[in-house]
Design a protein around this motif. Structure first.
Motif, short mmCIF file in Angstrom:
data_model
loop_
_atom_site.label_atom_id
_atom_site.label_comp_id
_atom_site.label_asym_id
_atom_site.label_seq_id
_atom_site.Cartn_x
_atom_site.Cartn_y
_atom_site.Cartn_z
N GLY A 107 113.03 41.04 -37.92
CA GLY A 107 112.38 42.34 -37.93
C GLY A 107 111.31 42.52 -36.86
N LEU A 108 111.05 41.49 -36.06
CA LEU A 108 110.02 41.61 -35.03
C LEU A 108 110.47 42.55 -33.91
N PRO A 109 109.61 43.46 -33.47
CA PRO A 109 109.95 44.27 -32.29
C PRO A 109 110.17 43.35 -31.09
N GLU A 110 111.04 43.74 -30.19
CA GLU A 110 111.46 42.86 -29.09
C GLU A 110 110.30 42.37 -28.22
N PRO A 111 109.35 43.25 -27.79
CA PRO A 111 108.25 42.72 -26.97
C PRO A 111 107.44 41.64 -27.69
N TRP A 112 107.20 41.84 -28.97
CA TRP A 112 106.45 40.86 -29.74
C TRP A 112 107.24 39.56 -29.91
N ARG A 113 108.55 39.67 -30.04
CA ARG A 113 109.38 38.47 -30.17
C ARG A 113 109.20 37.56 -28.96
N HIS A 114 109.22 38.15 -27.76
CA HIS A 114 109.06 37.35 -26.55
C HIS A 114 107.65 36.75 -26.46
N ILE A 115 106.65 37.54 -26.83
CA ILE A 115 105.27 37.05 -26.79
C ILE A 115 105.10 35.86 -27.74
N ILE A 116 105.57 36.02 -28.98
CA ILE A 116 105.39 34.96 -29.98
C ILE A 116 106.19 33.72 -29.60
N SER A 117 107.39 33.90 -29.04
CA SER A 117 108.18 32.75 -28.60
C SER A 117 107.43 31.94 -27.55
N ASP A 118 106.80 32.62 -26.60
CA ASP A 118 106.04 31.92 -25.57
C ASP A 118 104.80 31.24 -26.15
N CYS A 119 104.14 31.92 -27.09
CA CYS A 119 102.96 31.30 -27.73
C CYS A 119 103.34 30.05 -28.51
N LEU A 120 104.54 30.05 -29.07
CA LEU A 120 104.99 28.93 -29.90
C LEU A 120 105.91 27.98 -29.13
N ALA A 121 105.74 27.89 -27.83
CA ALA A 121 106.48 26.90 -27.05
C ALA A 121 106.16 25.51 -27.57
N ARG A 122 107.13 24.60 -27.49
CA ARG A 122 106.99 23.29 -28.14
C ARG A 122 105.78 22.50 -27.67
N GLY A 123 105.58 22.44 -26.36
CA GLY A 123 104.49 21.62 -25.82
C GLY A 123 103.41 22.46 -25.18
N HIS A 124 102.23 21.88 -25.06
CA HIS A 124 101.13 22.65 -24.48
C HIS A 124 101.38 22.95 -23.00
N GLU A 125 102.16 22.10 -22.30
CA GLU A 125 102.47 22.38 -20.89
C GLU A 125 103.30 23.66 -20.78
#
Length: 496
Positions: free
Chosen positions: A264-282
């Motif tokens: 249900g996430l709007p598409e722009p937010w989906r991309h933002i949250i995916s980047d924020c939740l990248a596996r590693g800090h790098e």
């Protein structure tokens, strides 16, 4: 002191108890190490409000090891709030130490006197999952993180309970006991954080004698979790308990599990949250810092349709039509949007308040970091600055001024350049708590404003500070009782 008070709060303080000039009224919240109480001032004082939130840390009543730990938390928070005065961070007025041997459970406690909030995001989400104001709240949370990171600090424990909503609808980040100042690319924080918002690399942290190594990307991870919870109503990682979700985060970080965001996430937010939740800090650092993240969040919030500003329920009940019309005009692009009335100039379409505009060279430190100069504003005054973030030349007043260029207190630089930031530092005991400013003298419209007879260039509520778009040149200002003045609401409806 009753047994139920002792049982329900980490630091139990009875109603009516006095510390310094403050009298305790009621408990607001209690966490693992501190309890916060609403309090009122018993004696007026310059620069201090009539109401405040008092945060008690039991730094004198625990075991020596616990006292050292709590003292460290208190010192971190006092250090940060004493040095940083940014729009989206909670304001600290003073610190006190309880000296009361007759009450050994309180004697030696550290007390932080803080700006009092209306609510917390945690309480809002408990009452209303996926609130309509979510995108605007997230924009201001991200602005607060950006202000922290630009000043060289990591929050370390971003979560809904540490996001506070003020009575004018603005947002403050709070609880900086685990915050840490950056030493290069990282900082050292106490080994404590809330599991649901802890970045995977901190599940097996690098720990030294100075503490746990933490980077700004840990805050970006926490923001991703927070954004998913606000917008989707669920945590982004599966599990019925914090422990289960912590295990899921660990498996995800090791590549054993994929991230499954809410459909249900709007598409722009989906991309933002995916980047924020990248596996590693790098990977998170490569995706963006909080500056780039803030730009994306602002765009996503602005493109999500009308965003309603958090408002008191009483106003909505009494004036539903006015509240809806007014809310739809507010812009989700600033931590300190003009409280209650955001005016867009029809000539250039520029909001009065811009979300942390690019810092001019005169407002930046030697390394290009943002420098805030709002602290120069005298107590019980309103101040206008020639540069963003409270920098450059400053003019201050304690009352109205009908003509900045020829009045009692002149502001000659304003005759040749616009105002770029403002701070309403008036005392809360005043009946007039807002400052309205006008393009013309004698509180009158000028230029484009003449088409709107009751128009003012802007209005800033008490204890609010922020950047203007840099295209406005006020020539007079007046202290007003409320930035939600009825004339401004009618004017908004007339020209909507």
């Amino acid at each position: 002191m009753t047994a139920d008070i002792r049982a329900s709060h980490v630091v139990p303080v009875p109603k009516g108890y006095r510390v310094g000039r403050w009298e305790i009224r009621r408990p607001i919240a209690s966490g693992a190490f501190a309890t916060v109480y609403a309090a009122r001032s018993t004696t007026p004082a310059d620069g201090l409000p009539a109401r405040a939130a008092l945060k008690f840390l039991a730094t004198g009543t625990r075991t020596p090891r616990q006292v050292r730990h709590l003292s460290d938390l208190a010192e971190r928070e006092v250090d940060l709030l004493g040095r940083l005065h940014a729009p989206c961070l909670i304001r600290m007025y003073e610190t006190l130490t309880v000296d009361d041997p007759d009450h050994p459970e309180l004697d030696g406690a550290t007390v932080l006197v803080l700006e009092q909030a209306e609510d917390s995001l945690d309480a809002v989400l408990e009452r209303t999952p996926r609130p309509a104001s979510g995108p605007l709240v997230l924009t201001q949370v991200c602005a607060g993180l950006h202000q922290l990171h630009e000043a060289g600090w990591v929050h370390g424990d971003l979560k809904p309970a540490n996001v506070l909503l003020m009575d004018d609808g603005t947002v403050r980040l709070a609880d900086f006991g685990t915050s840490a100042e950056l030493d290069g690319t990282h900082a050292y924080s106490p080994a404590f954080a809330t599991r649901d918002y802890t970045a995977p690399e901190l599940l097996w942290p690098e720990t030294t004698a100075r503490g746990t190594l933490i980077r700004p990307t840990a805050d970006i991870w926490a923001f991703g979790v927070l954004a998913h919870l606000v917008l989707a109503g669920t945590h982004p990682l599966p599990g019925a308990t914090p422990e289960a979700r912590c295990d899921a985060a660990s498996r995800y970080a090791q590549g054993l599990e994929e991230l499954r965001l809410s459909p249900g996430l709007p598409e722009p937010w989906r991309h933002i949250i995916s980047d924020c939740l990248a596996r590693g800090h790098e990977e998170r650092a490569a995706a963006h810092g909080t500056g780039a993240l803030l730009e994306r969040v602002e765009q996503a919030a602005g493109g999500a349709g009308p965003v309603r500003r958090p408002r008191r329920a009483g106003f909505r009940r009494r004036h539903p039509v006015l509240a809806t019309a007014l809310a739809s005009t507010l812009l989700a692009t600033a931590c300190l949007t003009v409280a209650g009335y955001a005016y867009v100039n029809h000539d250039d379409g520029t909001p009065v308040y811009a979300a942390l505009p690019a810092v001019s060279k005169s407002a930046a430190g030697p390394d290009g970091d943002v420098v805030y100069g709002y602290h120069r504003c005298p107590e019980d005054s309103v101040c206008f600055f020639s540069e963003h973030n409270g920098n450059g030349e400053m003019c201050s007043w304690r009352g109205d001024d009908t003509d900045w260029l020829s009045g009692g207190d002149t502001c000659l630089w304003a005759g040749g350049q616009p105002v770029r930031s403002v701070y309403n530092n008036t005392a809360s005991e005043r009946e007039a708590e807002g400052v309205a400013y006008f393009r013309g003298t004698d509180f009158s419209p000028a230029g484009a404003d003449r088409r709107r007879p009751v128009q003012r260039t802007g209005c800033t509520t008490i204890n609010s500070m922020g950047n203007l778009s840099g295209t406005y040149a006020p020539r007079s200002h007046r202290l007003v009782s409320d930035c939600f003045a009825f004339t401004a609401i009618i004017d908004t409806l007339t020209h909507w």
